[in-house]
Design an enzyme around this catalytic site. Structure first.
Site, PDB file in Angstrom:
ATOM      1  N   SER A 203       0.851  -1.187   0.000  1.00  9.70           N
ATOM      2  CA  SER A 203       0.000   0.000   0.000  1.00  9.70           C
ATOM      3  C   SER A 203       0.886   1.235   0.000  1.00  9.70           C
ATOM      4  O   SER A 203       1.801   1.347   0.828  1.00  9.70           O
ATOM      5  CB  SER A 203      -0.915  -0.009   1.228  1.00  9.70           C
ATOM      6  OG  SER A 203      -1.721   1.147   1.280  1.00  9.70           O
TER       7      SER A 203
ATOM      8  N   ARG B 293      -5.489   6.771   0.462  1.00  7.38           N
ATOM      9  CA  ARG B 293      -5.090   5.378   0.592  1.00  7.38           C
ATOM     10  C   ARG B 293      -4.923   4.946   2.054  1.00  7.38           C
ATOM     11  O   ARG B 293      -4.610   3.783   2.346  1.00  7.38           O
ATOM     12  CB  ARG B 293      -3.768   5.144  -0.152  1.00  7.38           C
ATOM     13  CG  ARG B 293      -3.830   5.382  -1.660  1.00  7.38           C
ATOM     14  CD  ARG B 293      -4.721   4.383  -2.369  1.00  7.38           C
ATOM     15  NE  ARG B 293      -4.132   3.079  -2.467  1.00  7.38           N
ATOM     16  CZ  ARG B 293      -3.408   2.658  -3.509  1.00  7.38           C
ATOM     17  NH1 ARG B 293      -3.196   3.461  -4.542  1.00  7.38           N
ATOM     18  NH2 ARG B 293      -2.919   1.441  -3.529  1.00  7.38           N
TER      19      ARG B 293
ATOM     20  N   PHE C 229      -7.150   4.495   4.122  1.00  7.00           N
ATOM     21  CA  PHE C 229      -8.179   3.545   4.520  1.00  7.00           C
ATOM     22  C   PHE C 229      -7.684   2.107   4.361  1.00  7.00           C
ATOM     23  O   PHE C 229      -8.192   1.180   5.011  1.00  7.00           O
ATOM     24  CB  PHE C 229      -9.462   3.769   3.705  1.00  7.00           C
ATOM     25  CG  PHE C 229      -9.498   3.010   2.406  1.00  7.00           C
ATOM     26  CD1 PHE C 229     -10.093   1.762   2.323  1.00  7.00           C
ATOM     27  CD2 PHE C 229      -8.921   3.545   1.266  1.00  7.00           C
ATOM     28  CE1 PHE C 229     -10.122   1.073   1.131  1.00  7.00           C
ATOM     29  CE2 PHE C 229      -8.946   2.861   0.079  1.00  7.00           C
ATOM     30  CZ  PHE C 229      -9.550   1.612   0.001  1.00  7.00           C
ATOM     31  N   GLU C 230      -6.671   1.864   3.491  1.00  6.90           N
ATOM     32  CA  GLU C 230      -6.114   0.519   3.335  1.00  6.90           C
ATOM     33  C   GLU C 230      -5.403   0.089   4.623  1.00  6.90           C
ATOM     34  O   GLU C 230      -5.470  -1.079   5.020  1.00  6.90           O
ATOM     35  CB  GLU C 230      -5.152   0.484   2.146  1.00  6.90           C
ATOM     36  CG  GLU C 230      -5.840   0.750   0.810  1.00  6.90           C
ATOM     37  CD  GLU C 230      -4.843   0.792  -0.348  1.00  6.90           C
ATOM     38  OE1 GLU C 230      -3.646   0.569  -0.088  1.00  6.90           O
ATOM     39  OE2 GLU C 230      -5.254   1.046  -1.482  1.00  6.90           O
ATOM     40  N   LEU C 231      -4.728   1.034   5.265  1.00  5.46           N
ATOM     41  CA  LEU C 231      -4.093   0.732   6.552  1.00  5.46           C
ATOM     42  C   LEU C 231      -5.140   0.412   7.612  1.00  5.46           C
ATOM     43  O   LEU C 231      -4.993  -0.531   8.388  1.00  5.46           O
ATOM     44  CB  LEU C 231      -3.223   1.910   6.996  1.00  5.46           C
ATOM     45  CG  LEU C 231      -2.539   1.768   8.364  1.00  5.46           C
ATOM     46  CD1 LEU C 231      -1.700   0.506   8.428  1.00  5.46           C
ATOM     47  CD2 LEU C 231      -1.690   2.998   8.664  1.00  5.46           C
TER      48      LEU C 231
END
Length: 564
Positions: free
Chosen positions: A399, A481, A483-485
């Site tokens: 990511s 990005r 929100f990927e974490l």
């Protein structure tokens, strides 16, 4: 004249005493109906309580007073004597009942007054009266205790209440699982030394005039274990032991002996000094005998004699320790040997200790510094491939912050920084982890086809991965990005040990105040590796940075041997 004065003083004293009784309210009890009527048998041991146990617990010491009513209705205060004792909790103890103990007893505690009638009868009226004392061995459990006077009133079934000692505590409680009441009898499934004491049993019956009486009886219970059948044992030192001693210095000889349990313990311990020409017995010395922790398996004795100054003659002497109990005896001998003060030997010991300490510190420091290399070396030669059979498609999900947002809007500011993030994630990571170490990475723009519910697809892809690597920068922390974490953190909590997260700090960044709490917590708890290399130079896949990345990656066998 003097006689008249004494008579006046005696009259004043008696009037003060009577007024004191009136103030206490004891005289008011004389005309009231008795609170209790007790029937007891002569020769017994009995307790009389002034009040129910709940009130007695709250009573302060020395606040309970007892009185005996004389035939002329006057009151005589009970004072402590051999056969009458008032306990701190207010109970009146009569050690050995006699017929002259019959009568009316009154007690006062604070504003409470109780009146009770005690009638003492001879045991000739009850030929079936049970024993008043029991001596139990521990090995005799289970054991039953019956109220001794229960058969004296015929075969009518009675409800018996049991108490223990002068506190009138209930025999059964939550802490005494080995004690139960069954058919008016106390049943001990196990016996302990704590079970000793006076047990009181009460039951109600009516005499020929239909007056209600409480039949009270007591039993003295003693608990013990069988006496030992073995002689003493020498614990230290063994027979023929030589004890080093320096000439001219004091020394002590110690003999540690174990004696088996005896109810009447009377050991014999002595030292015998056998000189070349004379025999001397020493029963003095210091003798210390202690019970073991349970108090039932015996005693341990330490018998010590002290020599104020060791002489050459003492080196030729034999010291003999002798121990005896009622079963038999045991003997052990000691000798003194000359002890030389060896300074060189002490230096050797000290030097070896220092050297050992230094080697230990060096080894500990080496392991601390090269821990990652040691683990990788162990994995390379000994560990099994942990990716086999785990139903995962990717070794790591990558990511990072891309040049464009997730919604196709072009990002113009900090373009170079974004491009550096993308170069690191899409070029450098695969060139090292995939080309050199056979790891399979998941890069969305490269490996996943576009379309579908994007958020749901990200969660599914993360669950299909063994690790999740996040390239952290200011753009990533403040970009979409992130929100990927968050999704990966949620998945790791659900997957527990199956999914692990790795943070790569590409550049320093400042956490915004709007950062979710779960992300803030993860940034402080998850393993983080800082990148300090140059993207424009050829990567050295054996550098410390890549070793740490491999340390957090799953164990996977390479196609060919690589440098650790």
């Amino acid at each position: 004249m003097t006689g008249k004065i004494w008579l006046q003083l005696i009259g004043i004293f008696c009037s003060l005493k009577d007024s004191s009784l009136e103030e206490t309210g004891v005289l008011d009890c004389l005309d009231k109906e008795p609170d209790y009527r007790y029937l007891v048998y002569a020769g017994e041991f009995v307790y009389l309580q002034c009040s129910p146990s709940k009130l007695l617990i709250k009573a302060e010491k020395n606040t309970v007073e007892w009185f005996i009513q004389k035939p002329d209705r006057s009151l005589k205060e009970v004072k402590r004597r051999n056969d009458l004792i008032i306990h701190d909790n207010g109970a009146l103890q009569i050690s050995t009942l006699e017929r002259n103990h019959s009568g009316t007893y009154l007690c006062r505690m604070k504003n409470l007054c109780r009146k009770m009638i005690v009638r003492v009868e001879g045991k000739e009226n009850c030929s079936t009266y049970g024993p008043k004392s029991f001596f139990f061995r521990i090995t005799e459990a289970p054991t039953t205790l019956s109220c001794p006077s229960l058969s004296c009133q015929g075969d009518i079934k009675r409800n018996v209440t049991w108490y223990r000692n002068e506190t009138f505590a209930n025999v059964t409680s939550k802490n005494r699982f080995s004690v139960k009441i069954n058919n008016n009898d106390i049943q001990f499934s196990e016996l302990f030394t704590e079970d000793v004491g006076i047990y009181t049993c009460d039951y109600v019956f009516h005499d020929s005039s239909e007056e209600e009486w409480i039949m009270r009886a007591t039993i003295q219970v003693s608990v013990d274990i069988p006496d030992t059948e073995e002689p003493p044992k020498i614990l230290s030192s063994s027979n023929g032991t030589e004890i080093p001693a320096e000439l001219g210095k004091p020394t002590e000889l110690k003999c540690r002996i174990h004696f088996g349990y005896e109810r009447y313990f009377n050991p014999v311990i002595k030292w015998t000094v056998l000189h070349p020409e004379v025999k001397v017995e020493h029963s003095g010395g210091r003798n210390l005998c202690l019970n073991n922790t349970s108090g039932l398996t015996g005693y341990e004795c330490l018998f010590t004699i002290k020599l104020d100054k060791v002489t050459k003659n003492d080196l030729l002497t034999i010291f003999q320790c002798y121990a005896q109990n009622s079963v038999g005896n045991v003997t052990t001998t000691f000798k003194l040997s000359k002890k030389e003060s060896d300074v060189v030997f002490l230096i050797y010991i000290l030097s070896a200790s220092v050297a050992l300490l230094l080697v230990t510190l060096i080894c500990a420091g080496t392991v601390y510094v090269y821990w990652v290399e040691i683990v990788l070396l162990y994995r390379h030669y000994l560990s099994k491939d942990e990716t086999i059979g785990d139903n995962k498609d990717f070794d790591a999900f990558i990511s990072y912050a891309t040049q464009t947002s997730e919604y196709g809007e072009e990002i113009t500011d900090n373009f170079c920084n974004n491009y550096e993030d993308e170069r690191f994630a899409t070029q450098l990571l695969p060139s090292v982890l995939e080309d050199n170490y056979n790891y399979k990475l998941c890069i969305l723009e490269r490996d996943i086809l576009p379309g579908g519910a994007y958020v749901e697809d990200i969660a599914k892809i993360i669950k299909r991965s063994r690790r999740a690597i996040f390239i952290l920068s200011q753009r990533y922390i403040t970009g979409p990005r992130l929100f990927e974490l968050q999704a990966a953190i949620t998945c790791s909590l659900e997957e527990q040990d199956s999914l692990k997260l790795i943070l790569i700090k590409l550049k320093p960044f400042k956490e915004p105040e709007s950062l979710p709490h779960i992300v803030k917590k993860a940034l402080r708890a998850l393993p983080t590796v800082s990148w300090k290399g140059d993207l424009n130079s050829k990567p050295a896949h054996t550098s410390k940075f890549w070793k740490r990345i491999r340390y957090y990656m799953p164990v996977k066998k390479c196609k060919e041997n690589v440098r650790i």
